[in-house]
Scaffold this motif. Structure first.
Motif, PDB file in Angstrom:
ATOM      1  N   TYR A  29      53.745  24.111  22.264  1.00 28.90           N
ATOM      2  CA  TYR A  29      54.094  25.278  22.994  1.00 28.90           C
ATOM      3  C   TYR A  29      53.149  25.581  24.361  1.00 28.90           C
ATOM      4  O   TYR A  29      52.138  24.999  24.502  1.00 28.90           O
ATOM      5  N   ARG A  30      54.012  26.206  25.399  1.00 30.09           N
ATOM      6  CA  ARG A  30      53.612  26.659  26.454  1.00 30.09           C
ATOM      7  C   ARG A  30      52.504  27.891  26.325  1.00 30.09           C
ATOM      8  O   ARG A  30      52.929  28.614  25.539  1.00 30.09           O
ATOM      9  N   ARG A  31      51.537  27.773  26.936  1.00 24.47           N
ATOM     10  CA  ARG A  31      50.568  28.931  26.596  1.00 24.47           C
ATOM     11  C   ARG A  31      51.134  30.311  26.959  1.00 24.47           C
ATOM     12  O   ARG A  31      51.286  31.385  26.265  1.00 24.47           O
ATOM     13  N   ASP A  32      51.926  30.398  27.918  1.00 23.45           N
ATOM     14  CA  ASP A  32      52.721  31.504  28.042  1.00 23.45           C
ATOM     15  C   ASP A  32      53.548  32.080  26.897  1.00 23.45           C
ATOM     16  O   ASP A  32      53.743  33.073  26.771  1.00 23.45           O
ATOM     17  N   PHE A  33      54.266  31.296  26.637  1.00 23.77           N
ATOM     18  CA  PHE A  33      55.054  31.344  25.249  1.00 23.77           C
ATOM     19  C   PHE A  33      54.113  31.960  23.958  1.00 23.77           C
ATOM     20  O   PHE A  33      54.684  32.962  23.688  1.00 23.77           O
ATOM     21  N   LEU A  34      53.092  31.413  24.021  1.00 31.19           N
ATOM     22  CA  LEU A  34      52.354  31.850  22.775  1.00 31.19           C
ATOM     23  C   LEU A  34      51.931  33.159  23.042  1.00 31.19           C
ATOM     24  O   LEU A  34      51.977  34.157  21.998  1.00 31.19           O
ATOM     25  N   LEU A  35      51.634  33.419  24.123  1.00 27.51           N
ATOM     26  CA  LEU A  35      50.980  35.055  24.476  1.00 27.51           C
ATOM     27  C   LEU A  35      52.213  35.833  24.305  1.00 27.51           C
ATOM     28  O   LEU A  35      51.988  36.986  24.052  1.00 27.51           O
ATOM     29  N   TRP A  36      53.317  35.648  24.789  1.00 27.95           N
ATOM     30  CA  TRP A  36      54.728  36.199  24.653  1.00 27.95           C
ATOM     31  C   TRP A  36      54.899  36.594  22.977  1.00 27.95           C
ATOM     32  O   TRP A  36      55.340  37.651  22.508  1.00 27.95           O
ATOM     33  N   PHE A  37      54.764  35.181  22.459  1.00 28.50           N
ATOM     34  CA  PHE A  37      55.188  35.290  20.971  1.00 28.50           C
ATOM     35  C   PHE A  37      54.629  36.270  19.937  1.00 28.50           C
ATOM     36  O   PHE A  37      54.990  37.110  19.102  1.00 28.50           O
ATOM     37  N   ALA A  38      53.196  36.158  20.208  1.00 27.60           N
ATOM     38  CA  ALA A  38      52.120  37.238  19.530  1.00 27.60           C
ATOM     39  C   ALA A  38      52.399  38.683  19.599  1.00 27.60           C
ATOM     40  O   ALA A  38      51.901  39.351  18.952  1.00 27.60           O
ATOM     41  N   THR A  39      53.077  39.180  20.883  1.00 26.24           N
ATOM     42  CA  THR A  39      53.537  40.480  20.955  1.00 26.24           C
ATOM     43  C   THR A  39      54.869  40.821  20.341  1.00 26.24           C
ATOM     44  O   THR A  39      54.961  42.260  20.447  1.00 26.24           O
ATOM     45  N   GLN A  40      55.751  40.094  19.868  1.00 27.46           N
ATOM     46  CA  GLN A  40      56.827  40.239  19.702  1.00 27.46           C
ATOM     47  C   GLN A  40      57.149  40.567  17.848  1.00 27.46           C
ATOM     48  O   GLN A  40      56.381  39.927  17.102  1.00 27.46           O
ATOM     49  N   PRO A  41      57.758  41.648  17.744  1.00 24.59           N
ATOM     50  CA  PRO A  41      58.047  41.830  16.033  1.00 24.59           C
ATOM     51  C   PRO A  41      59.156  40.739  15.681  1.00 24.59           C
ATOM     52  O   PRO A  41      59.888  40.184  16.408  1.00 24.59           O
ATOM     53  N   PRO A  42      59.142  40.185  14.497  1.00 21.24           N
ATOM     54  CA  PRO A  42      60.235  39.491  13.870  1.00 21.24           C
ATOM     55  C   PRO A  42      61.505  39.686  14.192  1.00 21.24           C
ATOM     56  O   PRO A  42      61.984  40.983  14.173  1.00 21.24           O
ATOM     57  N   GLY A  43      62.171  38.781  14.471  1.00 17.39           N
ATOM     58  CA  GLY A  43      63.644  38.943  14.924  1.00 17.39           C
ATOM     59  C   GLY A  43      64.559  39.038  13.558  1.00 17.39           C
ATOM     60  O   GLY A  43      64.149  39.042  12.424  1.00 17.39           O
ATOM     61  N   LYS A  44      65.674  39.380  13.620  1.00 20.26           N
ATOM     62  CA  LYS A  44      66.708  39.939  12.518  1.00 20.26           C
ATOM     63  C   LYS A  44      66.867  38.495  11.914  1.00 20.26           C
ATOM     64  O   LYS A  44      67.035  38.539  10.754  1.00 20.26           O
ATOM     65  N   LEU A  45      67.156  37.471  12.819  1.00 20.33           N
ATOM     66  CA  LEU A  45      67.627  36.164  12.082  1.00 20.33           C
ATOM     67  C   LEU A  45      66.194  35.543  11.385  1.00 20.33           C
ATOM     68  O   LEU A  45      66.451  34.950  10.304  1.00 20.33           O
ATOM     69  N   GLU A  46      65.328  35.879  11.991  1.00 20.22           N
ATOM     70  CA  GLU A  46      64.034  35.220  11.373  1.00 20.22           C
ATOM     71  C   GLU A  46      63.826  35.739  10.111  1.00 20.22           C
ATOM     72  O   GLU A  46      63.188  35.331   8.999  1.00 20.22           O
ATOM     73  N   GLN A  47      63.944  37.170   9.883  1.00 18.18           N
ATOM     74  CA  GLN A  47      63.861  37.928   8.674  1.00 18.18           C
ATOM     75  C   GLN A  47      64.828  37.478   7.684  1.00 18.18           C
ATOM     76  O   GLN A  47      64.306  37.378   6.488  1.00 18.18           O
ATOM     77  N   VAL A  48      65.976  37.066   7.961  1.00 18.30           N
ATOM     78  CA  VAL A  48      67.055  36.590   6.947  1.00 18.30           C
ATOM     79  C   VAL A  48      66.753  35.245   6.596  1.00 18.30           C
ATOM     80  O   VAL A  48      66.586  35.030   5.311  1.00 18.30           O
ATOM     81  N   GLU A  49      66.256  34.200   7.474  1.00 22.59           N
ATOM     82  CA  GLU A  49      66.249  32.886   7.171  1.00 22.59           C
ATOM     83  C   GLU A  49      64.837  32.620   6.791  1.00 22.59           C
ATOM     84  O   GLU A  49      64.394  31.645   6.210  1.00 22.59           O
ATOM     85  N   LYS A  50      63.658  33.492   7.045  1.00 22.04           N
ATOM     86  CA  LYS A  50      62.317  33.243   7.001  1.00 22.04           C
ATOM     87  C   LYS A  50      62.086  31.997   7.655  1.00 22.04           C
ATOM     88  O   LYS A  50      61.287  31.170   7.359  1.00 22.04           O
ATOM     89  N   LEU A  51      62.475  31.976   8.955  1.00 20.76           N
ATOM     90  CA  LEU A  51      62.207  30.993   9.878  1.00 20.76           C
ATOM     91  C   LEU A  51      61.557  31.600  11.404  1.00 20.76           C
ATOM     92  O   LEU A  51      62.579  32.251  11.917  1.00 20.76           O
ATOM     93  N   GLU A  52      60.413  31.327  11.332  1.00 23.64           N
ATOM     94  CA  GLU A  52      59.767  32.009  12.650  1.00 23.64           C
ATOM     95  C   GLU A  52      60.440  31.600  14.103  1.00 23.64           C
ATOM     96  O   GLU A  52      60.275  32.304  15.098  1.00 23.64           O
ATOM     97  N   GLN A  53      60.593  30.199  13.985  1.00 22.61           N
ATOM     98  CA  GLN A  53      61.263  29.827  15.300  1.00 22.61           C
ATOM     99  C   GLN A  53      62.379  30.464  15.915  1.00 22.61           C
ATOM    100  O   GLN A  53      62.976  30.546  16.877  1.00 22.61           O
TER     101      GLN A  53
END
Length: 247
Positions: free
Chosen positions: A185-209
């Motif tokens: 991961y790029r550092r900027d992406f990690l800092l963004w990711f940590a502030t985001q709620p789970p997405g709709k597809l993520e919650q359905v598939e249980k895949l955080e990517q």
């Protein structure tokens, strides 16, 4: 920097990272495998429990205690990234992958270095059997051009409308890809990711990517050799122990 997120209370096999084979814990085997990669200047274990820190200290590694309430390994790595402004790329090596190939770690990190358009790099290998293709535990990647990941799923994707998926196994170009849980991961992406709620597809598939895919982030994929199975169950551990102890 390689970061190994290490959660003690695994739901399927509790405290598996401390199980011992050939005189070493599963976590130590993973740490030593990661250390054989050439790309990283530093390895840190991001722990959720003081017993993990004690184990890492005991074999001479470096560990940092992270928030016990982190929702994922990526969140633990983001916590480490906050403390290291001088590091551009962080590689996520799962703590329960004691037989991870160091060249796969290098391939993923180097791919992200080569692709300034990408936020994440990950790894995949061709799927060789119908049993793996149909297994929900085998996460599939739909790949586009330029090594871009379009989608991740536990289902058989892409769907072969006219049937005969088995005839495409081993075909060139590869259609069915098995996603391996190795990321850079790029550092900027990690800092963004940590502030985001789970997405709709993520919650359905249980895949955080999928959180990244939904938000339009770019994921590129390195093709690597098939990986040894990680430690998810007691049987997995026993098979690993037999291999390293020569039983």
């Amino acid at each position: 920097m390689i970061v190994i997120p290490a959660r003690l209370a695994s739901s399927r096999l509790s405290e598996k990272l401390l199980l011992r084979a050939a005189g070493k814990s599963v976590l130590q085997h993973t740490y030593e495998a990661a250390k054989r990669a050439s790309v990283a200047d530093q390895i840190i274990v991001a722990a959720d429990d003081p017993r993990i820190v004690k184990e890492v200290d005991g074999f001479g590694g470096e560990a940092r205690l992270t928030d016990v309430n982190c929702q994922s390994g990526t969140d633990r790595i983001a916590e480490i990234a906050l403390l290291h402004e001088d590091v551009d790329i962080f590689v996520n090596v799962q703590g329960d992958e004691p037989e991870i190939d160091p060249t796969a770690i290098d391939a993923v990190a180097e791919l992200l270095q080569q692709r300034p358009d990408a936020d994440i790099a990950t790894a995949a290998c061709p799927i060789a059997s119908m049993s793996a293709l149909e297994d929900p535990g085998c996460v599939k990647i739909v790949m586009g051009d330029a090594q871009r990941a379009i989608y991740f799923s536990r289902s058989v994707v892409p769907h072969v409308r006219d049937g005969g998926a088995e005839t495409l196994l081993g075909a060139e170009p590869t259609i069915f890809w098995h996603h391996l849980g190795l990321y850079a991961y790029r550092r900027d992406f990690l800092l963004w990711f940590a502030t985001q709620p789970p997405g709709k597809l993520e919650q359905v598939e249980k895949l955080e990517q999928l959180r990244a895919i939904e938000a339009g982030k770019q994921i590129v994929v390195a093709s690597v050799l098939p990986a040894a199975r990680g430690i998810d169950t007691l049987d997995d551990f026993r098979e690993f122990r037999d291999r390293v102890e020569g039983a």
